[in-house]
Design an enzyme around this catalytic site. Structure first.
Site, PDB file in Angstrom:
ATOM      1  N   CYS A 273       0.590  -1.079   0.089  1.00 27.60           N
ATOM      2  CA  CYS A 273      -0.050  -0.003  -0.099  1.00 27.60           C
ATOM      3  C   CYS A 273       0.901   1.292  -0.098  1.00 27.60           C
ATOM      4  CB  CYS A 273      -1.016   0.127   1.187  1.00 27.60           C
ATOM      5  SG  CYS A 273      -2.386  -1.076   1.028  1.00 27.60           S
ATOM      6  N   VAL A 274       2.109   1.281   0.743  1.00 29.50           N
ATOM      7  CA  VAL A 274       2.743   2.180   0.882  1.00 29.50           C
ATOM      8  C   VAL A 274       4.247   2.181   0.522  1.00 29.50           C
ATOM      9  CG1 VAL A 274       3.838   4.188   2.350  1.00 29.50           C
ATOM     10  CG2 VAL A 274       1.465   3.071   2.737  1.00 29.50           C
TER      11      VAL A 274
END
Lengths: 169, 104
Positions: B103-104
């Site tokens: 996600c990051v």
């Protein structure tokens, strides 16, 4: 079975300019409520979406230089913490829960709040502070994270984010 | 399994067009893939592509932008200049790797 196309199969990365816009209102100052907005903003920017974050009320703690690196998570009143609720207000519990959450976030390679905001700005995101929250707390731009573009009113923010999809967190 | 021919290179791709077999990739193919999405590769692009390939070989998954900047040492701002709009996906495509899952 194998099929062969004459025109090459190439991923569709969309057109050079998308008019998609996202506005995220961050109204909470707890560690666990700071991350959803940051993660979604970062994801949107990575997809080429123009992204604006508006920090208001408790969300001000995310951009206040004094508090931004020290947000806390408390299991008090949070049934999803899966602890006997009677134990949650005990001394040291918030510090312990915060420490554990920060550790799990760091293990995933996800940055702390100040560094995450910098990553969002580096990706082209815009940070705005709420005028009323600044006035209530007697804070000026000097008290806020340097990358905050300005202290603006709610109507200014609505104007800036015309046509945007909106998230309130 | 679909194959597609890009600039004389026949490769296996998924439904979106990302290469499914990283071993079919070479630097010559990267130039053709980049050209398909309107990117001319410079030394700066190559630095990012080579980091992504090496990191994938070591980690077994495609690095996210965060990892490319913190581990690969290429600033986020620059990645957005090199691979505009969708740097993580464009870079993975040119490097012949799957889209990043993190996600990051």
């Amino acid at each position: 079975m194998t099929t062969t196309q004459t025109a090459p199969v190439v991923p569709d990365f969309g057109s050079a300019s998308t008019d998609r816009k996202l506005a995220i209102i961050c109204s909470k100052g707890n560690l666990d409520m700071a991350y959803p907005g940051l993660i979604l903003a970062n994801a949107a920017l990575g997809e080429g979406v123009e992204t604006h974050l508006f920090f208001t009320f408790w969300g001000f703690d995310m951009i206040n230089k004094k508090t931004m690196a020290d947000l806390k998570f408390t299991p008090v009143g949070n049934t999803a913490a899966h602890m006997p609720q009677g134990l949650t207000p005990m001394p040291g519990m918030t510090a312990m829960a915060t420490h554990m959450m920060k550790k799990s976030i760091a293990e995933l390679g996800v940055p702390e709040v100040p560094e995450f905001l910098q990553q969002i700005v580096d990706s082209g995101g815009h940070l705005w502070a709420c005028r009323m929250s600044a006035d209530m707390n007697h804070l000026t731009e000097d008290d806020l994270y340097d990358e905050v573009e300005g202290i603006i009113s709610a109507s200014d923010f609505i104007e800036k984010t015309e046509g945007a999809q909106l998230l309130f967190i | 399994m679909t194959t597609t021919t890009i600039d004389g290179h026949t490769v296996h791709v998924n439904e979106e067009g990302f290469l499914t077999d990283p071993s079919e990739w070479d630097e010559d193919l990267a130039k053709s893939l980049a050209a398909q999405i309107g990117i001319d590769l410079t030394d700066e692009h190559w630095k990012a592509i080579r980091f992504l390939r090496e990191d994938y070989a070591a980690q077994g998954e495609t690095a996210t932008l965060r990892r490319i900047s913190t581990v690969g040492g290429i600033p986020t701002k620059q990645l957005f200049v090199l691979f505009p709009q969708k740097p993580a996906k464009k870079l993975a495509y040119v490097a012949g790797l799957p889209k990043p899952h993190g996600c990051v």
